[in-house]
Design a protein around this motif. Structure first.
Motif, PDB file in Angstrom:
ATOM      1  N   GLU A   1      21.150   7.651  17.445  1.00 59.52           N
ATOM      2  CA  GLU A   1      21.507   6.699  18.488  1.00 59.52           C
ATOM      3  C   GLU A   1      20.647   6.959  19.724  1.00 59.52           C
ATOM      4  OE1 GLU A   1      25.648   6.898  19.380  1.00 59.52           O
ATOM      5  OE2 GLU A   1      26.264   6.751  17.294  1.00 59.52           O
ATOM      6  N   GLY A   2      20.621   5.983  20.611  1.00 61.25           N
ATOM      7  CA  GLY A   2      19.983   6.182  21.901  1.00 61.25           C
ATOM      8  C   GLY A   2      18.521   5.759  21.944  1.00 61.25           C
ATOM      9  N   THR A   3      17.965   5.827  23.138  1.00 64.69           N
ATOM     10  CA  THR A   3      16.595   5.414  23.392  1.00 64.69           C
ATOM     11  C   THR A   3      15.593   6.225  22.562  1.00 64.69           C
ATOM     12  OG1 THR A   3      17.179   4.852  25.667  1.00 64.69           O
ATOM     13  CG2 THR A   3      14.834   5.151  25.190  1.00 64.69           C
ATOM     14  N   GLY A   4      14.677   5.533  21.921  1.00 59.61           N
ATOM     15  CA  GLY A   4      13.586   6.186  21.217  1.00 59.61           C
ATOM     16  C   GLY A   4      13.892   6.687  19.832  1.00 59.61           C
ATOM     17  N   ARG A   5      15.091   6.447  19.334  1.00 58.00           N
ATOM     18  CA  ARG A   5      15.455   7.018  18.038  1.00 58.00           C
ATOM     19  C   ARG A   5      14.585   6.482  16.896  1.00 58.00           C
ATOM     20  NH1 ARG A   5      18.972   3.054  19.232  1.00 58.00           N
ATOM     21  NH2 ARG A   5      19.568   1.545  17.622  1.00 58.00           N
ATOM     22  N   ARG A   6      14.034   5.279  17.058  1.00 58.56           N
ATOM     23  CA  ARG A   6      13.180   4.718  16.009  1.00 58.56           C
ATOM     24  C   ARG A   6      11.713   5.084  16.197  1.00 58.56           C
ATOM     25  NH1 ARG A   6      16.895   0.404  16.902  1.00 58.56           N
ATOM     26  NH2 ARG A   6      18.172  -0.003  15.041  1.00 58.56           N
TER      27      ARG A   6
ATOM     28  N   MET B   1      20.657  16.754  23.871  1.00 57.14           N
ATOM     29  CA  MET B   1      19.388  16.079  23.587  1.00 57.14           C
ATOM     30  C   MET B   1      19.545  15.056  22.471  1.00 57.14           C
ATOM     31  SD  MET B   1      15.879  17.838  22.312  1.00 57.14           S
ATOM     32  CE  MET B   1      14.548  16.849  21.708  1.00 57.14           C
ATOM     33  N   ALA B   2      20.325  15.381  21.461  1.00 54.76           N
ATOM     34  CA  ALA B   2      20.438  14.520  20.299  1.00 54.76           C
ATOM     35  C   ALA B   2      21.818  13.910  20.195  1.00 54.76           C
ATOM     36  CB  ALA B   2      20.131  15.315  19.030  1.00 54.76           C
ATOM     37  N   THR B   3      21.886  12.793  19.474  1.00 59.75           N
ATOM     38  CA  THR B   3      23.152  12.204  19.103  1.00 59.75           C
ATOM     39  C   THR B   3      23.224  12.287  17.599  1.00 59.75           C
ATOM     40  OG1 THR B   3      23.035  10.700  20.972  1.00 59.75           O
ATOM     41  CG2 THR B   3      24.586  10.157  19.223  1.00 59.75           C
ATOM     42  N   ILE B   4      24.198  13.005  17.092  1.00 57.92           N
ATOM     43  CA  ILE B   4      24.245  13.328  15.682  1.00 57.92           C
ATOM     44  C   ILE B   4      25.270  12.460  14.973  1.00 57.92           C
ATOM     45  CG2 ILE B   4      24.481  15.212  14.032  1.00 57.92           C
ATOM     46  CD1 ILE B   4      22.298  15.596  16.128  1.00 57.92           C
ATOM     47  N   ALA B   5      24.875  11.896  13.863  1.00 51.73           N
ATOM     48  CA  ALA B   5      25.804  11.099  13.069  1.00 51.73           C
ATOM     49  C   ALA B   5      26.753  12.013  12.307  1.00 51.73           C
ATOM     50  CB  ALA B   5      25.017  10.230  12.078  1.00 51.73           C
TER      51      ALA B   5
ATOM     52  N   ALA C   1       6.155  12.442  23.642  1.00 51.29           N
ATOM     53  CA  ALA C   1       6.692  13.161  24.802  1.00 51.29           C
ATOM     54  C   ALA C   1       7.171  12.185  25.876  1.00 51.29           C
ATOM     55  CB  ALA C   1       5.628  14.102  25.372  1.00 51.29           C
ATOM     56  N   ILE C   2       6.457  11.090  26.057  1.00 48.92           N
ATOM     57  CA  ILE C   2       6.875  10.075  27.029  1.00 48.92           C
ATOM     58  C   ILE C   2       8.188   9.437  26.602  1.00 48.92           C
ATOM     59  CG2 ILE C   2       6.285   7.812  28.005  1.00 48.92           C
ATOM     60  CD1 ILE C   2       3.333   8.719  27.882  1.00 48.92           C
ATOM     61  N   VAL C   3       8.290   9.099  25.317  1.00 50.48           N
ATOM     62  CA  VAL C   3       9.530   8.511  24.800  1.00 50.48           C
ATOM     63  C   VAL C   3      10.702   9.463  25.024  1.00 50.48           C
ATOM     64  CG1 VAL C   3      10.743   7.811  22.696  1.00 50.48           C
ATOM     65  CG2 VAL C   3       8.406   7.038  23.095  1.00 50.48           C
ATOM     66  N   LEU C   4      10.487  10.744  24.742  1.00 51.07           N
ATOM     67  CA  LEU C   4      11.563  11.714  24.915  1.00 51.07           C
ATOM     68  C   LEU C   4      11.900  11.898  26.392  1.00 51.07           C
ATOM     69  CD1 LEU C   4      13.454  13.481  23.312  1.00 51.07           C
ATOM     70  CD2 LEU C   4      11.761  15.318  23.395  1.00 51.07           C
ATOM     71  N   ALA C   5      10.887  11.826  27.262  1.00 52.66           N
ATOM     72  CA  ALA C   5      11.132  11.926  28.705  1.00 52.66           C
ATOM     73  C   ALA C   5      12.012  10.771  29.181  1.00 52.66           C
ATOM     74  CB  ALA C   5       9.811  11.935  29.471  1.00 52.66           C
TER      75      ALA C   5
END
Length: 216
Positions: free
Chosen positions: A86-91, A1-5, A152-156
Motif C-alpha cells: 500500500e501507499g505511494t510508490g508501491r508499484r 517504512m512499509a505497509t505489510i499485507a 530513492a526519490i520515490v522512497l523520499a
C-alpha cells in the motif's frame, strides 16, 4: 517504512529470503572489489574505475561480482514488491530497483575496454575507439544508477508523505549524489562513491523491510 499485507508464513519467508539476498548484494560487491583492488597488479582507484577490474585474465571475478550483485538487486525488487502493498510508490519502486539490478547484470556481461595501463601491459592512455561492448557497459551502468536514483526519490516522497523527515532527506541526498554529473578528472573516485551510496541504500532498504515484515 512499509505497509505489510496480512500474508501467511510461507509468503513472508519467501519475501524475507529475497530481501536477505538484496541486503547482501552490496557487501559482497565491495568485498570482492576491495580485495581485487589490493591484489591486482597495476590497479589504481584514482585512474581506473571499478569496472576495469572486469578486464584481463582475472576479469571473470569482477564480471561474476557484477552479475551476482545484479541478481541481488533483482531479488530485492521482488522482495520490495511482495512487502510494500500500500501507499505511494508501491508499484514503481520495485520497477526502478529491478532496472538497477538488471543494469548491473548487463554491466557485468558487457565489459569496458582496457586502458590507462590496466591490466598490466595495456597502453598508458585512453582507448582510441570504444568497443561496442564498452559502450554497452557504460549505457547499462548509467541506466542502472539513474534508475536507483529514481527509486530513492520515490522512497523520499513516500516517507515525506508519511512524515518521516530524516529518512526522506537521506533518500533525497542519495538521489542527488547518484545524479551528479561525472567529473572527467575524478571519474574513477566518483564512480566508487556512487557505488558505495547505491549499495548502502539497497542494504538499508532491504534490512528495514525485513524488520518491518516480521514485526507486522
Amino acid at each position: 517504512m512499509a505497509t505489510i499485507a496480512a500474508t501467511g508464513p510461507a509468503v513472508r519467508r519467501s519475501a524475507d529470503r529475497l530481501l536477505l539476498a538484496g541486503s547482501l548484494a552490496g557487501p559482497v560487491f565491495f568485498a570482492s572489489a576491495a580485495t581485487q583492488m589490493l591484489t591486482r597488479d597495476g590497479y589504481d582507484i584514482t585512474r581506473h574505475p571499478i569496472s576495469q577490474l572486469a578486464t584481463g585474465g582475472l576479469g571473470w571475478i569482477q564480471i561474476t561480482t557484477f552479475v551476482l550483485a545484479g541478481l541481488g538487486g533483482i531479488a530485492l525488487a521482488v522482495g520490495v514488491r511482495r512487502t510494500l502493498t500500500e501507499g505511494t510508490g508501491r508499484r514503481v519502486l520495485p520497477i526502478f530497483v529491478g532496472i538497477f539490478g538488471a543494469g548491473l547484470v548487463a554491466a557485468g556481461v558487457f565489459t569496458m575496454d582496457p586502458e590507462y595501463g590496466f591490466p598490466v601491459g595495456t597502453a598508458d592512455g585512453p582507448v582510441g575507439e570504444m568497443s561496442w561492448h564498452s559502450i554497452a557497459h557504460s549505457a547499462a551502468a548509467a541506466v542502472a544508477f539513474t534508475a536507483l536514483a529514481a527509486a530513492a526519490i520515490v522512497l523520499a516522497v513516500r516517507q515525506a508523505r508519511r512524515r518521516t523527515a530524516l529518512p526522506a532527506v537521506l533518500n533525497g541526498l542519495a538521489a542527488l549524489i547518484l545524479l551528479m554529473p561525472m567529473s572527467p578528472s575524478h571519474m574513477s573516485i566518483q564512480i566508487a562513491v556512487n557505488g558505495l551510496v547505491a549499495f548502502t541504500w539497497t542494504t538499508v532498504v532491504a534490512v528495514s523491510l525485513r524488520r518491518s515484515s516480521w514485526s507486522a
